[in-house]
Design a protein around this motif. Sequence first.
Motif, short mmCIF file in Angstrom:
data_model
loop_
_atom_site.label_atom_id
_atom_site.label_comp_id
_atom_site.label_asym_id
_atom_site.label_seq_id
_atom_site.Cartn_x
_atom_site.Cartn_y
_atom_site.Cartn_z
N MET A 1 -4.25 5.58 -9.80
CA MET A 1 -2.84 5.93 -9.80
C MET A 1 -2.10 4.98 -8.86
N LEU A 2 -0.91 4.59 -9.25
CA LEU A 2 -0.07 3.74 -8.43
C LEU A 2 1.10 4.55 -7.88
N VAL A 3 1.37 4.36 -6.62
CA VAL A 3 2.52 5.00 -5.98
C VAL A 3 3.42 3.87 -5.49
N TYR A 4 4.72 4.09 -5.60
CA TYR A 4 5.68 3.10 -5.14
C TYR A 4 6.36 3.64 -3.89
N GLN A 5 6.15 2.92 -2.78
CA GLN A 5 6.70 3.32 -1.49
C GLN A 5 7.92 2.48 -1.16
N ASP A 6 8.81 3.08 -0.40
CA ASP A 6 9.97 2.38 0.13
C ASP A 6 9.48 1.35 1.15
N LEU A 7 9.85 0.10 0.96
CA LEU A 7 9.46 -0.97 1.89
C LEU A 7 10.00 -0.73 3.29
N LEU A 8 11.12 -0.06 3.41
CA LEU A 8 11.76 0.11 4.71
C LEU A 8 11.30 1.37 5.45
N SER A 9 11.11 2.47 4.74
CA SER A 9 10.76 3.73 5.42
C SER A 9 9.31 4.15 5.22
N GLY A 10 8.67 3.62 4.17
CA GLY A 10 7.30 4.03 3.86
C GLY A 10 7.23 5.30 3.01
N ASP A 11 8.36 5.91 2.71
CA ASP A 11 8.38 7.12 1.88
C ASP A 11 7.92 6.80 0.46
N GLU A 12 7.19 7.74 -0.14
CA GLU A 12 6.83 7.61 -1.55
C GLU A 12 8.04 8.01 -2.38
N LEU A 13 8.44 7.12 -3.30
CA LEU A 13 9.64 7.38 -4.10
C LEU A 13 9.36 7.51 -5.58
N LEU A 14 8.19 7.03 -6.04
CA LEU A 14 7.89 7.03 -7.47
C LEU A 14 6.40 6.79 -7.67
N SER A 15 5.88 7.15 -8.84
CA SER A 15 4.50 6.81 -9.18
C SER A 15 4.45 6.35 -10.63
N ASP A 16 3.29 5.83 -11.02
CA ASP A 16 3.16 5.33 -12.39
C ASP A 16 3.09 6.45 -13.42
N SER A 17 3.09 7.71 -12.99
CA SER A 17 3.13 8.81 -13.95
C SER A 17 4.54 9.00 -14.51
N PHE A 18 5.50 8.28 -13.93
CA PHE A 18 6.88 8.26 -14.43
C PHE A 18 7.17 6.83 -14.89
N PRO A 19 7.06 6.56 -16.19
CA PRO A 19 7.27 5.18 -16.66
C PRO A 19 8.71 4.72 -16.41
N TYR A 20 8.84 3.42 -16.13
CA TYR A 20 10.16 2.87 -15.87
C TYR A 20 10.46 1.72 -16.82
N ASP B 1 11.60 16.80 -7.01
CA ASP B 1 10.64 17.75 -6.47
C ASP B 1 9.33 17.06 -6.09
N THR B 2 8.79 16.24 -6.97
CA THR B 2 7.50 15.59 -6.73
C THR B 2 7.52 14.72 -5.47
N PHE B 3 8.59 13.95 -5.29
CA PHE B 3 8.65 13.02 -4.16
C PHE B 3 9.52 13.52 -3.01
N ARG B 4 9.92 14.79 -3.09
CA ARG B 4 10.70 15.45 -2.05
C ARG B 4 11.91 14.60 -1.64
N LEU B 5 12.62 14.11 -2.66
CA LEU B 5 13.82 13.32 -2.41
C LEU B 5 14.91 14.22 -1.83
N GLN B 6 15.68 13.67 -0.93
CA GLN B 6 16.73 14.41 -0.26
C GLN B 6 18.09 13.90 -0.72
N GLU B 7 18.88 14.79 -1.30
CA GLU B 7 20.20 14.38 -1.80
C GLU B 7 21.14 14.12 -0.63
#
Length: 168
Positions: free
Chosen positions: A1-20, A72-78
Amino acid sequence: MLVYQDLLSGDELLSDSFPYKEIENGMLWEVEGKWVVQGAVEVDIGANPSAEGGGEDEGVDDQAVKVVDIVDTFRLQEQPPFDKKQFIAYIKKYIKNITPKLEAEKLDVFKKNIEGATKFLLSKLSDLQFFVGESMHDDGTMVFAYYKEGATDPTFLYLAYGLKEVKC
């Protein structure tokens, strides 16, 4: 599985289970989110409640909640919405912060195409929702969401060069 992290904060923002899908010369990733229902799972154990003396109001008072899967999955904060001036200030600061983190070849492409991506986002500014990662890092990569015309599920936009691929 691939996870995409924010380069600046290190937070996980996306994974390969969500195609882009890449848009704006690969500067933005477009990802389709979905509204999903959480909680209030009804389990059928095969018993007949009326024969067992149970009523309609028996059991746990669970409440089903509708959430957007990506949020929900990546606990994004609005975050509160930006006006044009605030958005341009954010992008300028973002470019300043992300530039030292990019490799030379990526940096050239980034500098060449960030203006087009910014104009694309500005054209949708009044329709965008703004999200940051779980840590709510002030200078982190922002994730944008909007509803395409007639859509019931949100579409998310990621600044592709602000993401780092990590294998899990």
